[in-house]
Design a protein around this motif. Structure first.
Motif: not given
Length: 553
Positions: A349-353, A355-356, A361-363, A370-371
């Motif tokens: 959940k924390a990682s997804l938050q 990443m959101d 800024n995908p770079t 996080l992935i």
């Protein structure tokens, strides 16, 4: 002279009859009573002046609709004997005595034989009525019928219970909600069974011998006590379970059977139930001949006589230890599963938050980390679910072994290389590296991976994890050794139990406590053995064996 002698003989026989006998004149519809024997007078609770020379249905009048119907049958029988000039055997008549002083009356059954007495002209002049009280026979017959019916009901209920328990056990491993439901249903069905047994026992209190026989046939412990609280009877199951003699049981030996922590509570609760004069129940632990205390459900029921007064008390003790263990196992599983699932899900959940927040800024340098963290969390949840599925399949016999011949050392190398690359410990494989087995390679890989991963987790300071292959008679023995802290001796017998994990007094790692259990089941299905040798401070060696295949060139 002969008439006088005959009359005297008739009167003697008339009065010596064990059954009530009356003679009525065939003057329908009055049917005047002209003679009754002594037994008749005694049973009627009237004197002869109140009976003789009076119409039958003036002396005896119906008091409710049921008695009126019975008197109607009696009148019709008298009329039939007059018209047919033949003996009439009435069907069994039953009468409910009127209630007196607010207490319910009792029911009685009677068989009446009406014999016509003809005059010299061949006409019916009198009717002799012989009355037999068959109340006791009817009660015994009805009790026997009720017992058979109730026994059949109990057998049907038991069959239903067994079927439902089997279905519940199959569903037990699927969801925790179904586990709770099945336990509640089991408890409810058990309560119904206990109530039926108590009701059946109460229905047969008229016969003490039959009453005790029934108690001795019960699978539960049962006993009776007097109104003063003194135990008057223990059934056979009590003596089998406790090993006590009759003298010990009727003295104070029963106190030694109850767990010391439950004794004061059980005595107080029992007295409170008796004081209320109503049924009650409570739980306690009782010691068997093996010295082990098991949980029992105690039910206490008052037994009343036909007047509603309590004559004595009956108690039953039903073994519910397996239900208690099931409840504890369910609680332990919920606690472990919720804890183990919470950590990876919270991390995911924390990682997804995060990443959101950086999705535009995908770079970003954070995205790969996080992935990776998300994948680890998903993998952890997947491992937990796979363990649960494996346990379910093993229990239901759905795991099929796809056996093939392979060299053990090659499998060890294949499954240990990834572990060695990811960890800081070095993995060594020694022994007879050419030995072959015929087994399910995927399942044995699963066992080896589990043992090596455990060694890595539980012995993080161990420089080497050593795997050894050796021939042990007609078996191949594979050992996984580490130099970790070791396993406490008292915990070794439980390591392969389902859901078992060593607590903080030894060492602890995450998981549902299923890995070693699954491994043990897999090895057993291959016809091998699994075990562990360990000493505190000197490391542990987990090993298993598989049937050997000799290499013929």
């Amino acid at each position: 002279m002969n008439d006088v002698v005959n009359a005297q003989m008739f009167e003697a026989l008339f009065n010596q009859s064990p059954s009530p006998v009356s003679v009525v004149r065939a003057d329908a519809p009055a049917f005047t009573i002209v003679a009754v024997n002594d037994v008749y007078v005694k049973r009627s609770h009237l004197n002869k002046d109140q009976i003789l020379n009076k119409p039958s249905f003036d002396v005896y009048r119906p008091w409710d609709e049921a008695s009126a119907e019975q008197f109607k049958l009696l009148r019709e029988g008298l009329m039939q004997a007059v018209y047919d000039k033949q003996q009439v055997n009435l069907p069994t008549l039953s009468f409910d005595a009127p209630a007196k002083d607010g207490e319910a009356g009792s029911r009685s059954w009677w068989q009446i034989q009406i014999s016509p007495v003809l005059d010299t002209a061949g006409e019916v002049e009198y009717l002799m009525c012989v009355t037999r009280n068959v109340t006791e026979q009817e009660q015994v017959r009805k009790q026997a019928e009720e017992s058979r019916e109730k026994e059949q009901e109990l057998n049907e209920e038991l069959q239903v219970i067994n079927e439902e328990l089997a279905a519940t056990n199959e569903e037990l491993t699927s969801t925790i909600e179904e586990l709770s439901y099945s336990q509640e249903r089991l408890s409810r069905l058990n309560n119904e069974l206990e109530e039926r047994i108590t009701a059946r026992t109460a229905a047969l209190t008229a016969s003490e011998r039959r009453y005790k026989t029934i108690l001795n046939t019960l699978p539960q412990i049962a006993w009776t006590t007097t109104l003063q609280g003194e135990v008057s009877f223990f059934n056979q199951r009590w003596y089998e379970y406790t090993g006590l003699s009759v003298e010990q049981s009727k003295a104070t030996g029963w106190e030694d059977v109850i767990h010391p922590d439950d004794l004061e509570y059980s005595v107080r609760t029992y007295r409170d139930i008796v004081a209320t004069k109503r049924p009650g129940e409570y739980e306690l632990r009782e010691k068997g001949t093996d010295g082990i205390y098991r949980w029992h459900l105690i039910r206490v029921q008052p037994i009343r006589n036909e007047f509603g007064d309590i004559e004595h008390w009956i108690g039953t003790a039903t073994d519910i230890d397996s239900i208690k263990q099931l409840q504890q196992q369910k609680d332990d599983f919920i606690s472990i599963a919720s804890h183990e699932l919470k950590t990876p899900i919270t991390s995911l959940k924390a990682s997804l938050q995060l990443m959101d927040k950086v999705k535009d800024n995908p770079t970003s340098d954070m995205m790969p980390r996080l992935i990776l963290q998300s994948r680890k969390s998903i993998q952890r949840v997947s491992v937990l679910i796979e363990d649960l599925l494996n346990v379910s399949r093993l229990q239901q016999g759905e795991v099929q072994l796809n056996k093939s011949t392979f060299i053990v050392s090659q499998l060890l190398n294949a499954c240990c290389n990834p572990i060695a690359i990811m960890g800081k410990q070095k993995i060594k494989i020694d022994g007879e590296v050419e030995l072959q087995v015929c087994a399910d390679e995927h399942r044995i890989d699963q066992v080896v991976t589990n043992l090596v991963n455990n060694a890595v987790k539980y012995a993080p300071e161990s420089e080497y994890i050593t795997l050894c292959i050796e021939k042990d008679f007609d078996m191949v023995k594979v050992s996984v050794s580490d130099n970790g802290p070791g396993v406490p001796e008292d915990k070794i017998p439980h390591l392969f139990d389902r859901y078992y994990r060593v607590d903080s007094s030894g060492y602890h790692a995450s998981g549902l406590g299923l890995g070693l259990y699954i491994s043990a089941e897999i090895i057993k299905r291959h016809g091998g053995e699994i075990g562990v040798d360990s000493k505190i401070g000197k490391g542990s060696t987990f090993w298993f064996t598989l049937p050997l295949i000799e290499d013929y060139d």
